[in-house]
Write an enzyme that holds these catalytic residues in place. Structure first.
Site, PDB file in Angstrom:
ATOM      1  N   TYR A  15      54.254 141.319  39.866  1.00 28.54           N
ATOM      2  CA  TYR A  15      53.589 141.054  38.597  1.00 28.54           C
ATOM      3  C   TYR A  15      52.336 141.891  38.464  1.00 28.54           C
ATOM      4  O   TYR A  15      51.869 142.485  39.440  1.00 28.54           O
ATOM      5  CB  TYR A  15      53.271 139.560  38.443  1.00 28.54           C
ATOM      6  CG  TYR A  15      52.115 139.064  39.284  1.00 28.54           C
ATOM      7  CD1 TYR A  15      52.241 138.882  40.658  1.00 28.54           C
ATOM      8  CD2 TYR A  15      50.875 138.782  38.708  1.00 28.54           C
ATOM      9  CE1 TYR A  15      51.173 138.429  41.427  1.00 28.54           C
ATOM     10  CE2 TYR A  15      49.809 138.322  39.461  1.00 28.54           C
ATOM     11  CZ  TYR A  15      49.963 138.154  40.819  1.00 28.54           C
ATOM     12  OH  TYR A  15      48.904 137.716  41.577  1.00 28.54           O
ATOM     13  N   LYS A  20      52.025 143.383  45.011  1.00 26.54           N
ATOM     14  CA  LYS A  20      51.605 142.263  44.149  1.00 26.54           C
ATOM     15  C   LYS A  20      52.820 141.413  43.792  1.00 26.54           C
ATOM     16  O   LYS A  20      53.358 141.495  42.686  1.00 26.54           O
ATOM     17  CB  LYS A  20      50.905 142.799  42.899  1.00 26.54           C
ATOM     18  CG  LYS A  20      50.072 141.743  42.173  1.00 26.54           C
ATOM     19  CD  LYS A  20      49.104 142.388  41.218  1.00 26.54           C
ATOM     20  CE  LYS A  20      48.395 141.404  40.315  1.00 26.54           C
ATOM     21  NZ  LYS A  20      47.503 140.476  41.006  1.00 26.54           N
ATOM     22  N   GLU A  56      40.003 138.976  51.454  1.00 28.67           N
ATOM     23  CA  GLU A  56      39.833 138.951  49.997  1.00 28.67           C
ATOM     24  C   GLU A  56      39.964 137.504  49.534  1.00 28.67           C
ATOM     25  O   GLU A  56      40.185 136.601  50.343  1.00 28.67           O
ATOM     26  CB  GLU A  56      40.890 139.828  49.320  1.00 28.67           C
ATOM     27  CG  GLU A  56      42.310 139.342  49.558  1.00 28.67           C
ATOM     28  CD  GLU A  56      43.378 140.152  48.833  1.00 28.67           C
ATOM     29  OE1 GLU A  56      43.081 140.743  47.788  1.00 28.67           O
ATOM     30  OE2 GLU A  56      44.522 140.156  49.322  1.00 28.67           O
ATOM     31  N   LEU A  98      45.175 143.134  48.613  1.00 24.24           N
ATOM     32  CA  LEU A  98      45.667 143.757  47.391  1.00 24.24           C
ATOM     33  C   LEU A  98      44.646 144.803  46.954  1.00 24.24           C
ATOM     34  O   LEU A  98      43.438 144.546  46.964  1.00 24.24           O
ATOM     35  CB  LEU A  98      45.839 142.713  46.282  1.00 24.24           C
ATOM     36  CG  LEU A  98      46.447 143.294  45.012  1.00 24.24           C
ATOM     37  CD1 LEU A  98      47.946 143.506  45.178  1.00 24.24           C
ATOM     38  CD2 LEU A  98      46.170 142.421  43.810  1.00 24.24           C
TER      39      LEU A  98
END
Ligand code: PDD
Length: 287
Positions: A33, A149, A182, A207
């Protein structure tokens, strides 16, 4: 109102929008996505999100469902039909529909494409930024390919829920070296005691945030020193400032980590300036 979705070639009312029960995205999280921020009805950071989309798809050997130009037209049309000016555009591409089997379908199937648009109340997100948010830390427990992702976001969803239960807005994952990787849906940054902006490097399992990349450029242009160098939760608390970046949060000041203040506990001027500069850049380059 954001009531229209795009599903496999058609714009349909959300109430009638549906995917097949054997969509591999639904059954196996075999899907990727992207999320674009929308400013004044335009897609922010278009190039960065397309580059990452193509990379995520290619890592999973899923074909781009259509050209970039055609996809841009679909995304824009979804925005137009929903009459959203400030918000988010969500695109999901799954491998498609096939009888359940872990391995890829042997007969080629068409990727399944869904687009939705949602509205963001910029006044309330600005108010939130001005107050700053808290984050909690959690042990990293995601798979080793966070650079892709994918919609396989269960650890992220569980982390976000824990953050909410703790009265925080984001959860930072901490790896076995004790370093922040993250957030559950954002990249993590600090402004350290030497005035250096630090965020995790992309060799780590994170990411590659599009907002992160643009902000590195924006920050350097503003004369700041930026280093892709990791930090611990203790270093974040000892830092002058901390913040998170993402299509949803843009640049959002972090004022506490696990309930303890970052620096003096106040929202920092650098994070707020970077937020303003990022938004200016995003607006100027949106399509
Ligand atoms: N999330 N890290 C993770 C795990 C993310 O899910 C995201 C974005 C980011 C920031 O990436 P970007 O700057 O390209 O938005 C970092 C999106 C917004 C989401 O899941 O809704």
């Amino acid at each position: 109102m954001s009531r229209i979705a795009y599903v496999n070639g058609r714009f349909v009312p959300k109430s009638k929008a549906a995917v097949h029960i054997e969509d591999r995205g639904y059954q196996l999280a075999d899907a990727v996505y992207e999320v674009w921020a929308l400013f004044d009805g335009k897609l922010a950071d278009p190039e960065g999100h397309f580059v990452r989309l193509e990379r995520s798809l290619s890592e999973l050997s899923i074909d781009m469902p259509m050209s970039r130009a055609a996809l841009t037209t679909v995304l824009r049309e979804a925005v137009r039909r929903n009459r959203v000016r400030e918000g988010l555009v969500y695109l999901q591409v799954s491998r498609g529909v096939a009888k359940r089997d872990h391995a890829f379908p042997t007969d080629p199937v068409a990727p399944a494409v869904v687009v939705t648009v949602s509205r963001v109340d910029r006044a309330s997100t600005e108010a939130r930024a001005a107050k700053g948010v808290g984050v909690i830390t959690l042990t990293e427990n995601r798979w080793g390919r966070c650079d892709i992702k994918t919609v396989g976001l269960l650890p992220n969803a569980l982390a976000k829920q824990k953050a909410r239960e703790a009265g925080a807005v984001e959860a930072w994952f901490v790896d076995e070296m004790g370093l922040v990787t993250e957030g559950a849906s954002s990249n993590a940054w600090i402004l350290d005691g030497e005035g250096v902006l630090r965020t995790r490097d992309t060799q780590a399992n994170i990411l590659r945030g599009v907002t992160r990349l643009t902000l590195m450029d924006v920050a350097r242009e503003a004369g700041l020193k930026v280093e892709e160098r990791p930090f611990t939760p203790d270093e974040a608390r000892a830092a002058k400032e901390a913040f998170i970046t993402g299509a949803g949060s843009l640049v959002l000041p972090v004022v506490s980590v696990d309930g303890k203040p970052v620096g003096d506990g106040a929202v920092g001027p650098v994070a707020m300036k970077l937020r303003r500069l990022y938004i200016e850049r995003a607006k100027a380059t949106a399509v």
